[in-house]
Each structure stands twice: as C-alpha cells, then as structure tokens.
Design a protein around this motif. Structure first.
Motif, mmCIF file in Angstrom:
data_model
loop_
_atom_site.group_PDB
_atom_site.id
_atom_site.type_symbol
_atom_site.label_atom_id
_atom_site.label_comp_id
_atom_site.label_asym_id
_atom_site.label_seq_id
_atom_site.Cartn_x
_atom_site.Cartn_y
_atom_site.Cartn_z
ATOM 1 N N HIS A 32 3.189 -2.715 -17.729
ATOM 2 C CA HIS A 32 3.593 -2.571 -16.338
ATOM 3 C C HIS A 32 4.575 -1.408 -16.219
ATOM 4 O O HIS A 32 5.331 -1.120 -17.133
ATOM 5 C CB HIS A 32 4.224 -3.867 -15.833
ATOM 6 N N ARG A 33 4.507 -0.757 -15.080
ATOM 7 C CA ARG A 33 5.316 0.433 -14.875
ATOM 8 C C ARG A 33 6.809 0.137 -15.088
ATOM 9 O O ARG A 33 7.364 -0.791 -14.510
ATOM 10 C CB ARG A 33 5.104 0.918 -13.444
ATOM 11 N N ARG A 34 7.451 0.935 -15.922
ATOM 12 C CA ARG A 34 8.871 0.781 -16.188
ATOM 13 C C ARG A 34 9.520 2.153 -16.190
ATOM 14 O O ARG A 34 8.875 3.151 -16.499
ATOM 15 C CB ARG A 34 9.103 0.131 -17.564
ATOM 16 N N HIS A 35 10.811 2.177 -15.841
ATOM 17 C CA HIS A 35 11.521 3.456 -15.882
ATOM 18 C C HIS A 35 11.618 3.941 -17.310
ATOM 19 O O HIS A 35 11.796 3.155 -18.234
ATOM 20 C CB HIS A 35 12.921 3.304 -15.282
ATOM 21 N N GLY A 36 11.458 5.216 -17.489
ATOM 22 C CA GLY A 36 11.649 5.791 -18.809
ATOM 23 C C GLY A 36 10.463 5.620 -19.734
ATOM 24 O O GLY A 36 10.536 5.942 -20.906
ATOM 25 N N GLN A 71 -0.537 15.249 -15.585
ATOM 26 C CA GLN A 71 0.011 16.384 -14.832
ATOM 27 C C GLN A 71 0.417 16.024 -13.414
ATOM 28 O O GLN A 71 0.850 16.877 -12.651
ATOM 29 C CB GLN A 71 -1.035 17.516 -14.779
ATOM 30 N N ILE A 72 0.240 14.779 -13.042
ATOM 31 C CA ILE A 72 0.537 14.392 -11.661
ATOM 32 C C ILE A 72 1.711 13.426 -11.658
ATOM 33 O O ILE A 72 1.661 12.393 -12.332
ATOM 34 C CB ILE A 72 -0.673 13.724 -10.998
ATOM 35 N N PRO A 73 2.763 13.744 -10.930
ATOM 36 C CA PRO A 73 3.901 12.826 -10.902
ATOM 37 C C PRO A 73 3.531 11.523 -10.206
ATOM 38 O O PRO A 73 2.776 11.524 -9.242
ATOM 39 C CB PRO A 73 4.959 13.602 -10.108
ATOM 40 N N ALA A 74 4.041 10.428 -10.740
ATOM 41 C CA ALA A 74 3.812 9.134 -10.096
ATOM 42 C C ALA A 74 4.550 9.122 -8.772
ATOM 43 O O ALA A 74 5.569 9.794 -8.615
ATOM 44 C CB ALA A 74 4.312 8.022 -11.003
ATOM 45 N N PRO A 75 4.048 8.377 -7.811
ATOM 46 C CA PRO A 75 4.696 8.349 -6.499
ATOM 47 C C PRO A 75 5.980 7.537 -6.550
ATOM 48 O O PRO A 75 6.231 6.824 -7.513
ATOM 49 C CB PRO A 75 3.659 7.665 -5.622
ATOM 50 N N ALA A 76 6.742 7.649 -5.475
ATOM 51 C CA ALA A 76 7.986 6.886 -5.402
ATOM 52 C C ALA A 76 7.694 5.397 -5.476
ATOM 53 O O ALA A 76 6.668 4.924 -5.004
ATOM 54 C CB ALA A 76 8.698 7.216 -4.084
ATOM 55 N N GLU A 77 8.590 4.699 -6.124
ATOM 56 C CA GLU A 77 8.433 3.269 -6.393
ATOM 57 C C GLU A 77 8.119 2.470 -5.124
ATOM 58 O O GLU A 77 7.224 1.648 -5.111
ATOM 59 C CB GLU A 77 9.735 2.751 -6.994
ATOM 60 N N LEU A 127 6.641 2.822 -2.362
ATOM 61 C CA LEU A 127 5.324 2.787 -1.740
ATOM 62 C C LEU A 127 4.445 1.724 -2.355
ATOM 63 O O LEU A 127 3.748 0.985 -1.680
ATOM 64 C CB LEU A 127 4.645 4.151 -1.937
ATOM 65 N N ILE A 128 4.446 1.697 -3.686
ATOM 66 C CA ILE A 128 3.479 0.853 -4.360
ATOM 67 C C ILE A 128 3.981 -0.566 -4.552
ATOM 68 O O ILE A 128 3.242 -1.518 -4.398
ATOM 69 C CB ILE A 128 3.100 1.496 -5.709
ATOM 70 N N GLU A 129 5.263 -0.700 -4.872
ATOM 71 C CA GLU A 129 5.731 -2.028 -5.239
ATOM 72 C C GLU A 129 6.094 -2.886 -4.033
ATOM 73 O O GLU A 129 6.221 -4.087 -4.148
ATOM 74 C CB GLU A 129 6.912 -1.937 -6.202
ATOM 75 N N ARG A 130 6.261 -2.280 -2.888
ATOM 76 C CA ARG A 130 6.603 -3.106 -1.717
ATOM 77 C C ARG A 130 5.438 -3.929 -1.265
ATOM 78 O O ARG A 130 4.322 -3.480 -1.217
ATOM 79 C CB ARG A 130 7.088 -2.204 -0.564
#
Lengths: 320, 544
Positions: free
Chosen positions: A49-53, B533-539, B541-544
């Motif tokens: 799961h997505r985690r910082h770092g 090469q693509i930055p993940a979006p801001a948290e 948007l997806i987690e809410r």
C-alpha cells in the motif's frame, strides 16, 4: 447436515456418483484457485500500500513465471478434460441389451412407451439395476430430457432420434424436467421418474393394459401399410429384406456405406430416397407426415426385432 | 453558477458548440461517445427493469406475478436488450470511441462520419426493438432457437431479428473504424509495442466484431426467410436442420462474449498499473493474450451444444479447444495480480472496480472450466449454473470493467471529479449485491433447476429468494453512479488534466479535451505505463 440445505440432488444412478466426484474435485480446485488469487490481491494491496518514502519498484515481467502460469494451468485443464471426456463417453455409450424406452416430446408433455407396450405420460417407471436406453424424438420443437438425479440430459429434436441411457440405483421418485426452452408452458413440461424395486416394477408392468408389445404393434402397422409386399423375408422383394439389417453396415447405391442405426431406419421410412440401398431402385413412397411419431417408433422397434442377435433383448423384456 | 468564470473558460469539445444540432450532426468521436453513453444507459435500465421483474416472479415457486407468456418475453427481451443494446456497444462505443483516438495521439477516428452513422444505426435498431416490445414482444429467448422461432411461436420474431440485424451493422462499423484507426492513425513514435493495452484489447475486439457479426446477420436473415417465405433451412419438417442454426448462431454468439469481456480486460490493464504506480507485469503476454482470446474464441462455439445432438467426437474436440481459450485468460489474471507486487497501491474507486472485476471474472472463468468439462456440462447445461456463470463473466466481468472505466475516465470526459467516498460505497454495494444475486444460482443449477422456468418446484425457493434479494441491492449499486455522475457534472470538483497521475496520451491533454484532442500532434518517445517517470498525484485526491 445437508438435509435442509442440499448442495446436490439425490444420487440415484450409476453415473451420478462419477459426475459428483468430478464436480467436487472441480469445486475444490476452483475454490483453491480463487482463494489463491484473492489472497495475493489482498496481500499485495496491503503490503504494498502506498506509503511515504517508498516508491514502486518497476518490474518488466518474467517469461519464466508467465510460462509457468500458462503450462501448469494447461496441464490441469487437460486432466479435467480427460476426466470429463471419459464420463461423457460412458454417458453416451449405451450398454448392449439395454431396455429401450421410446420417448416422444411435444409441447408440453412427455409421451413414453415401453417395449412391452405400456404407455405413460410425464412419468417413467423403471426398475432398479436395469440399463435403460431412451430413444427420443420430438413432434414439434426442440426439448431436452433432463433427470437431475441421474445427472443426464439430452436434447430431443424433431425429425431424428437422440438417445441417452442410465441405470437407476435407488428406489424413489425423481424430477423429470424439460431443459430446452420450448414455448409458453416450458416450465410445465415436467414429470417424474419412478424408480422401483424389480418385483414392484414387474407388478406395475403386469397391472397395465396394453395392446401388445411395441414391436408387435409395429408388425401390424408394417402389414397395414403394405410394407411387407416389397420388404419380403426372402431376396425376391422389390425392397431389401429387413431381417438382421439393424446395426449392420449397409452399402448404398451411391457407394457410401452407412450403419443401419435407429436414425437410418427412421429416415428410410420418412424419406426413403435419401439413402437407397445398393441394388434397389428409389421406388418406395414417402411416409413423412403419413405415420405418427408413435407409429414410427413401433415400426423401428419392429425392424430391430427382426435382428436374430438382439431380438432376445428386445422382445423378452427383463433378462435376469 | 453562471459567473464570469464561464466567459473565460477554455474551449473544449463540450462547450465549443451548443444546441441539439451540434450534437446530432457531430462527427467528434468524443461527442458520439456521449451520445452512445446516454443511449446505452437508457437501454441498460430497460434491461435491468426486465431483470427485476424476472427476479420478482421467481420469488415464489408458483407463477403468480405475470403470465407464463409474459415471463418468457421478459427473459427474452432482457437478454436481447442487455446483450445487443448494452454489453456489445458498452465499452467499445463509449469508452473506446472516446479514448481510442486520444490514446494513440490522433485527432479523431479514421472515419468520423461512419462513426456517427454507426450511432444512427444503433438508434434505428433500438427504436425497432422498442417498437417490437410495445407491440407484443418476442418470446424465443435471445438465442432464437429453431424451429421454435421459425415455425411455432407467433410473437414478433421478424421485428426482433431485423432489429438485431441492424444493430449488428452498427457494431461492424465501430469495429472497422477502430481497426483502420489503430493501423493508420497512430502518432509518431506510437509503435505497436507502445500501445496501451486498452488499445490492444479493442483491436482484438474489433477483429471479432468484423469477422463474427456478419455470420449473425446471415443467420438472422435465414431465420426471417424461413419464417416469412417458408424455405426449409432449419425446420426439419421442411427438410432443414435445427442444429445448423445452433452452429451458425454460436459461431457469432460465443465470440460475442469476448466482444463484451475483452474491452473490460483492457480497462483493468489501464487501472491496475495506474493505482499500483507500476509498469504492467509482462506487457507482451497481456497484449498477445487479447489476440489469442480473439483467435481461439472462434474455435469453441460448439461447447454450447454438448447435449444438442452433436457427435461424441466433435464434442470432445470442442471441449479440448475450450480449455485452450482459458489459458490466455488465466495469463491475464495472473499478470494483473503480479502487477501489484512491489507497487504502491491505492484503493481508489476505479481500483476497487478492478479488484471486483478480477475476483468475479476469476470465478466466472473457473466455473467455465466446469462447463467446458463434458461430464459436468451434461448435468448443468441449460440450468441456473449456466445463468450464474455467464452473469459472472458478462455482469461481474464486463459491467464491473465498464463502471471501473467510467470512474477512471470520468474526469477526462466531464472535467469533473465524482465524490470519491460515494464511488467506493457504490463499488462495494455492486460487489455484494452481485454475489448475493448470482452465487446462489450456481447451487440452484447443480441441484437441477432448469433456466427459463416461470414456475419451479418449491424446494428451490430459498436460493431464489436470496437471489432476488441480491438483485435489489445490485439495482441500488447501479443507480448510485448514475446519480452522482450527473451530480458531479455541475457540482463536482474541477479535475485537472491528469488527476490520477496516469500514463497514456489521453492524460496529456486538457480535461475535457479540446475538439481535436491535442493542441499539436504528440510525439511518443516513451514506453507504455512509464510510471517511474510520472509523479504520483497528491494524496488527498485518491485517499479521500
């Protein structure tokens, strides 16, 4: 435990257990596979799961893994195929000497006729432990003769015979369903199969009133329609001598060789010029529409009874 | 709402022109996609309404809600509407239409006017079908089996057959358009090995549409000929062969299942990498498995006929071939799952639908193994086991993929975001409702309850009640997205050009896109799914 919530119907034929064994194997296999996939998804989704770092690790793929998860399933699939094919082969190959019951389907009822001449509607009485072969045809649309307790089903077509067989193992009353959609009262085209102890069955058989056996009825129709004027019991007739024809290869006028099975006999009555026997002329009149399905069945049963080899099984009813 | 913001708004395909003419005469693939979206949604709810009536009738063993003839018409029209007017066009005509040109960097499809024509054909066919329904309907089952359909029923077979015939041409034209577009209109650098898997899936689908649909058209014409002119083609009383019909019908209608499911597989292959932030595991295998499914799919039709009266040995051949088509499907499931391995996974709404798809498709596929198995098929064919199996594939699979895709690309289509928590809630409802509706039917089928039964023995009631209960939950799950999508068009948060941080050219243009998709033709210098090469979006948007 399963009395109130059964997972399979009654098991009342020799074939039913084989089908259930394969079914249970497949259920276990499918459960295992689904569980494996669901577990992998859950574990990956939570563990990664997505985690910082932490960034995703880019992985191209792996041919070794892909080949594994193609070849291993393929091997399992082939095992299932072979197992299923063996059962199907047994289901579709009636044993020699099986009692032959003729079935005529129509919107929306089943008409059955035993070799001894007993007729039934929407009910089939059979004894435990005897091979029964159903020779089925339809008067109108396609139906399907389905007995869940025996795990057998076969579509019943107009204009030809299809067959299936079973050997009942457990006395009881079981569902008979039409399984191929056939119009308004499709769901009303149901009946029951009554499996009886042999002695009770004999009593039932003796209790009915019949006008002679199916084959002897066929014989009188054979006389009435004048078939016997050409199909004589010597070699002088204008049509082939029918004694011993059933089940044998027949040389046709156009050079082909076909086996004289029930469908061949049937076709030779309804449209005689389709397959003319070598050495004879296509002079026989067409009987399509002139004889009913029941009369056809009787005629076919009669011609089959002319077979020295299988006449015993046909005529004498139950053999011990 | 009408403030100064509107006057300064950027021009895009939705606001370039207004008025009914600008929609009905449009050749913009994106607008045609929306025309399709509205029309297939309409038919989806009609088909769904029939389904609910069927389930209500089956609540009790006796046939008490509707007459037998009405019931027979209900399941017939449910099947015809859902298959020919919803599932077959669903993803290709809506999402495919919208995305195929954009994903390959093209301005439009190769034949924009033919694209509009295909929508008009669909509408004509739809009106014919509606006319057929209101003037009495048809009761042959969606399968049109002969000789019942040609010589016995007195319902509107010809109207229904011709309607499906016309709808078929709509489908053929869409397929033709996609094939030509994918071959000829790719942007510089967009090689075959860089195509998104959604494109590969649509390419495979289009080939089936092109090769299979004409056979259905011919078959339906023959049915009409036999019924109207009395020719003896399928009716044995007139010298025909009823099994010939079944061979012809399933030669199209089995591959048609892949028309419905392949595009959904394409959708899942876009969603899973995006929300795992990873390149797809084994791009080649996933791409080629689509083609393999399309090719093998044409070789398995007679597995619908194991008890129909075909020979022992042809049944065996079709059984073994059916297992071969299961292999590429298995590859896909394993590869999607493996894509998540060491990824960075988020549970967005589209991802939940993708999970749902994988789960339900896996169960649908595994129960397909039962049906391909001769010994088992004899017992379960034409029972509720089959009904459950194909609903797991076509509703659990295809519709889950469709909804996942609609959520994934909704920001691109509308320029707005839907409420994320409601999306997740609806996905969960759909998943639970679906399983409650259809899982009991597997058991019903093995117990021996035949399909297309208006009344049934009382011992089957408990499972039928469960199924009916599930169907009402499922209905809620299907209505919810329609409501909040409509809501979001006005009140949803504004989406930027790439709210998910997704790869793919469609995310490199504005949301909603301009009429010709790109300000200038893009040049592709990267591989597909280059998530490194693509930055993940801001948290948020997806987690809410």
């Amino acid at each position: 435990m399963f009395d109130n919530f059964p997972l399979w119907p009654a098991r009342a034929s020799t074939g039913a257990g084989n089908v259930d064994a394969l079914y249970i194997f497949l259920v276990l296999l499918a459960s295992f596979m689904s569980l494996a996939i669901f577990t992998m998804i859950t574990v990956f989704a939570l563990k990664y799961h997505r985690r910082h770092g932490r960034e995703a690790e880019q992985i191209e793929g792996s041919h070794a893994l892909e080949i594994t998860w193609s070849v291993v399933p393929l091997a399992i699939f082939m095992t299932i195929f072979a197992w299923g094919a063996v059962i199907y082969f047994q289901e579709r190959t009636p044993p020699r000497g099986a009692t032959e019951v003729y079935v005529v389907a129509k919107q929306w009822m089943w008409k059955l006729e035993h070799p001894e001449g007993q007729r039934e509607i929407n009910e089939l009485h059979v004894p435990v432990g005897r091979d029964v072969k159903l020779i089925m045809t339809s008067q109108d649309v396609i139906h399907s003769f389905y007995i869940p307790a025996f795990r057998i089903k076969q579509d019943v077509l107009p204009g030809r015979y299809t067959t299936q067989w079973f050997r009942a193992t457990k006395p009881g009353v079981y569902h008979l369903f039409c399984a191929e959609y056939c119009g308004s009262q499709h769901s009303g085209m149901i009946g029951q199969v009554v499996v009886m102890e042999p002695a009770k069955y004999e009593a039932w058989l003796a209790g009915g009133t019949t006008s002679g056996s199916l084959a002897s009825n066929g014989e009188s129709i054979f006389q009435q329609l004048g078939c016997s004027t050409c199909h004589r019991s010597d070699t002088q007739g204008r049509g082939p001598n029918l004694a011993g024809v059933f089940g044998k290869p027949v040389q046709l006028e156009d050079g082909r060789i076909v086996v004289a099975d029930e469908n061949y006999l049937r076709e030779s009555i309804t449209s005689p010029s389709a397959k003319v026997v070598s050495g004879f002329k296509p002079i026989m009149p067409v009987f399509q529409g002139l004889v009913s399905e029941e009369q056809l069945n009787a005629l076919v049963a009669y011609v089959k009874s002319l077979n020295p080899a299988s006449a015993g099984a046909q005529q004498q009813g139950p053999k011990e | 709402m009408a403030t100064a913001a509107i006057t300064t708004e950027r021009e895009h395909y939705l606001n370039k022109e207004y008025g009914i003419r600008s929609w009905l005469l449009t050749t913009d693939h994106k607008r045609i996609a929306l025309l399709y979206l509205i029309s297939i949604t309409f038919f989806f709810f009609i088909g769904g309404f029939f389904a609910l009536l069927i389930r209500l009738e089956l609540l009790t063993p006796a046939g008490d809600l509707v007459q037998a003839d009405t019931y027979n018409k209900l399941f017939t029209m449910h099947g015809m509407v859902m298959i020919f007017f919803f599932l077959i066009p669903s993803i290709p005509a809506v999402l495919g239409n919208f995305l195929v040109p954009m994903m390959i960097g093209a301005k439009d499809l190769a034949f924009p006017r033919i694209n509009l024509l295909s929508w008009y054909l669909y509408i004509i066919a739809g009106i014919m079908m509606l006319h057929c329904m209101v003037t009495g309907g048809v009761d042959t089952g969606w399968t049109f089996y002969t000789p019942f359909s040609t010589a016995f029923t007195n319902t509107k077979v010809i109207e229904a057959g011709l309607s499906v015939f016309v709808a078929g041409f709509s489908s053929i034209l869409t397929g033709l358009n996609f094939v030509v577009t994918i071959h000829r209109m790719r942007a510089p650098g967009m090689t075959w090995s860089r195509l998104p898997l959604f494109i590969w899936a649509h390419y495979a689908t289009s080939i089936i549409q092109l090769l299979g649909t004409p056979v259905l058209a011919v078959t339906l014409v023959l049915v009409v000929c036999e019924r109207v002119l009395g020719l003896g083609i399928f009716d044995p009383n007139r010298g025909g062969d009823p099994l010939l019909f079944q061979h012809l019908f399933w030669f199209y209608s089995h591959p048609a299942v892949y028309i419905m499911i392949l595009p959904s597989m394409g959708v899942v292959a876009e969603i899973v990498p995006c929300f795992s932030r990873k390149r797809i595991f084994g791009y080649q295998a996933v791409a080629l498995s689509s083609i393999a499914i399309a090719v093998f799919g044409f070789l398995v039709w007679a597995h619908h006929m194991f008890v129909a009266g075909i020979s022992l040995y042809s049944a065996m051949i079709f059984s073994i071939l059916s297992y071969l088509v299961a292999v590429p499907s298995a590859i896909k499931v394993f590869n999607w799952t493996a894509t998540m391995y060491k990824g960075s996974v988020t549970f967005s709404t589209p991802m939940l639908y993708a999970f749902g798809f994988i789960g339900l498709f896996t169960m649908g596929g595994l129960t397909g193994l039962f049906l391909a198995c001769l010994g088992i098929d004899v017992h379960v064919t034409d029972t509720y086991f089959v009904v459950a199996h194909f609903h797991y594939i076509m509703v659990g699979g295809a519709v889950m993929g469709y909804l996942g895709g609609m959520h994934f690309w909704w920001p691109k289509i509308s320029g707005r975001l839907y409420p994320e928590w409601l999306g997740k809630f609806a996905a969960l409802i759909v998943f639970l409702g679906f399983n409650l509706t259809f899982f009991p039917q597997f058991i019903l089928g093995y117990l021996g309850m035949p399909r297309r039964y208006w009344q049934y023995p009382a011992e089957f009631q408990v499972l039928n009640v469960m199924s009916t209960a599930g169907s009402t939950i499922l209905a809620v799950g299907y209505v919810l997205p329609m409501v909040y999508f409509l809501w979001s068009m006005r009140y949803g948060k504004i989406a930027d050009e790439n709210p998910w941080g997704a790869a793919g050219l469609e995310w490199k243009t504005a949301s909603p896109p301009p009429t010709f998709n790109f300000e200038e033709t893009p040049e592709v210098t990267w591989e597909a799914y280059n998530y490194d090469q693509i930055p993940a979006p801001a948290e948020v948007l997806i987690e809410r």
